[in-house]
Enzyme design. Structure first.
Site, PDB file in Angstrom:
ATOM      1  N   LYS A 285       0.895  -1.011  -0.117  1.00 37.64           N
ATOM      2  CA  LYS A 285       0.417   0.209  -0.260  1.00 37.64           C
ATOM      3  C   LYS A 285       0.854   2.025  -0.263  1.00 37.64           C
ATOM      4  CE  LYS A 285      -4.057  -1.973   2.435  1.00 37.64           C
ATOM      5  NZ  LYS A 285      -5.553  -1.758   3.223  1.00 37.64           N
TER       6      LYS A 285
ATOM      7  N   TYR B 223     -12.870  -1.535  -3.615  1.00 33.35           N
ATOM      8  CA  TYR B 223     -13.327  -1.711  -2.679  1.00 33.35           C
ATOM      9  C   TYR B 223     -14.476  -1.969  -2.697  1.00 33.35           C
ATOM     10  CZ  TYR B 223      -8.422  -1.811  -0.606  1.00 33.35           C
ATOM     11  OH  TYR B 223      -7.068  -2.464   0.001  1.00 33.35           O
TER      12      TYR B 223
ATOM     13  N   ASN C 266      -1.304   0.667   6.624  1.00 33.17           N
ATOM     14  CA  ASN C 266      -2.097  -0.541   7.129  1.00 33.17           C
ATOM     15  C   ASN C 266      -0.596  -1.784   6.482  1.00 33.17           C
ATOM     16  OD1 ASN C 266      -3.736  -2.064   5.726  1.00 33.17           O
ATOM     17  ND2 ASN C 266      -4.592  -3.406   6.969  1.00 33.17           N
TER      18      ASN C 266
ATOM     19  N   HIS D 164      -2.291  -5.368   1.316  1.00 34.34           N
ATOM     20  CA  HIS D 164      -3.877  -5.954   1.453  1.00 34.34           C
ATOM     21  C   HIS D 164      -3.238  -7.600   0.717  1.00 34.34           C
ATOM     22  CE1 HIS D 164      -7.639  -6.930   0.035  1.00 34.34           C
ATOM     23  NE2 HIS D 164      -7.010  -7.236  -0.787  1.00 34.34           N
TER      24      HIS D 164
ATOM     25  N   GLU E  73      -9.874 -10.709  -7.298  1.00 34.47           N
ATOM     26  CA  GLU E  73      -8.777 -10.031  -7.456  1.00 34.47           C
ATOM     27  C   GLU E  73      -7.641  -9.685  -8.147  1.00 34.47           C
ATOM     28  OE1 GLU E  73     -10.059  -9.045  -3.265  1.00 34.47           O
ATOM     29  OE2 GLU E  73      -7.997  -9.615  -2.993  1.00 34.47           O
TER      30      GLU E  73
HETATM   31  P1  CMP Z   1      -7.802  -4.048   3.745  1.00 37.73           P
HETATM   32  O1  CMP Z   1      -7.299  -5.533   3.359  1.00 37.73           O
HETATM   33  O2  CMP Z   1      -7.276  -3.267   2.425  1.00 37.73           O
HETATM   34  O3  CMP Z   1      -9.280  -4.299   3.535  1.00 37.73           O
HETATM   35  C1  CMP Z   1     -10.258  -3.762   2.983  1.00 37.73           C
HETATM   36  C2  CMP Z   1      -9.117  -2.584   4.381  1.00 37.73           C
HETATM   37  O4  CMP Z   1      -9.596  -1.448   4.560  1.00 37.73           O
HETATM   38  C3  CMP Z   1      -8.423  -2.801   5.065  1.00 37.73           C
HETATM   39  O5  CMP Z   1      -7.480  -3.356   5.210  1.00 37.73           O
HETATM   40  C4  CMP Z   1      -8.063  -1.371   6.641  1.00 37.73           C
HETATM   41  O6  CMP Z   1      -6.627  -0.825   5.842  1.00 37.73           O
HETATM   42  C5  CMP Z   1      -8.945  -0.408   5.994  1.00 37.73           C
HETATM   43  N1  CMP Z   1      -9.821   0.007   6.987  1.00 37.73           N
HETATM   44  C6  CMP Z   1     -11.139  -1.108   7.726  1.00 37.73           C
HETATM   45  N2  CMP Z   1     -10.938  -0.565   8.865  1.00 37.73           N
HETATM   46  C7  CMP Z   1     -11.107   0.702   8.996  1.00 37.73           C
HETATM   47  C8  CMP Z   1     -10.890   2.280   9.662  1.00 37.73           C
HETATM   48  N3  CMP Z   1     -11.891   1.902  10.359  1.00 37.73           N
HETATM   49  N4  CMP Z   1     -10.275   2.792   9.206  1.00 37.73           N
HETATM   50  C9  CMP Z   1     -10.029   2.925   8.115  1.00 37.73           C
HETATM   51  N5  CMP Z   1      -9.359   2.501   7.493  1.00 37.73           N
HETATM   52  C10 CMP Z   1     -10.051   1.093   7.323  1.00 37.73           C
END
Ligand code: CMP
Length: 139
Positions: free
Chosen positions: A10, A50, A113, A116, A127
């Site tokens: 990311k 998403y 984070n 993904h 995906e």
């Molecule tokens: P990802 O696996 O990319 O799939 C959805 C993403 O939403 C997840 O990882 C997080 O990075 C993001 N996400 C989930 N909860 C929150 C939140 N409360 N605030 C911001 N981003 C979020």
């Protein structure tokens, strides 16, 4: 079984030059990177990718973040690749992630984070197909 999963490094991670360190974690876990490219998503692409989260309160923030810098999209192959990748990534929220995981080491927050990974075989197939043609997958 030999599986493939889809991974994104990311914007928070590409920005901090962590692409190689994250790829090394995948390889150390026995996952083979069978496709890889660095791209920058458009807003429309992020919203489509998403789409399952479109009614969540964090959807706009998530999409804006995902287009803020380049990302690296990859296909990882290995025995139980989906579960193995999830193990290497650690919990979505870095505060809950186990020692040694990518998110424990590198993630900044639940949104920023670092990675993904697909959560199931059906989503992995979808995906992968969203980002790669069959010709780009080289086992
Ligand atoms: P990802 O696996 O990319 O799939 C959805 C993403 O939403 C997840 O990882 C997080 O990075 C993001 N996400 C989930 N909860 C929150 C939140 N409360 N605030 C911001 N981003 C979020």
């Amino acid at each position: 079984a030999l599986e493939r999963t889809f991974s994104i490094i990311k914007p928070d991670a590409t920005k901090r030059n962590l692409t190689g360190q994250i790829a090394a974690k995948f390889e150390e876990a026995g996952l083979r990177i069978v496709a890889s490219k660095r791209i920058q998503l458009t807003l429309a692409q992020a919203q489509t990718f998403y789409g399952v989260h479109k009614d969540r309160p964090f959807f706009d923030e998530l999409c804006e973040f995902m287009i803020s810098e380049p990302i690296v999209v990859q296909v990882l192959e290995g025995e139980n690749a989906i579960a193995k990748n999830r193990e290497v990534m650690g919990a979505t929220n870095p505060a809950d992630a186990a020692e040694g995981t990518i998110r424990k080491e590198f993630a900044l927050s639940i949104g920023e984070n670092s990675v993904h990974g697909s959560d199931a075989p059906e989503t992995a197939a979808e995906e992968i197909a969203f980002f790669f043609s069959g010709l780009e997958l080289v086992g």
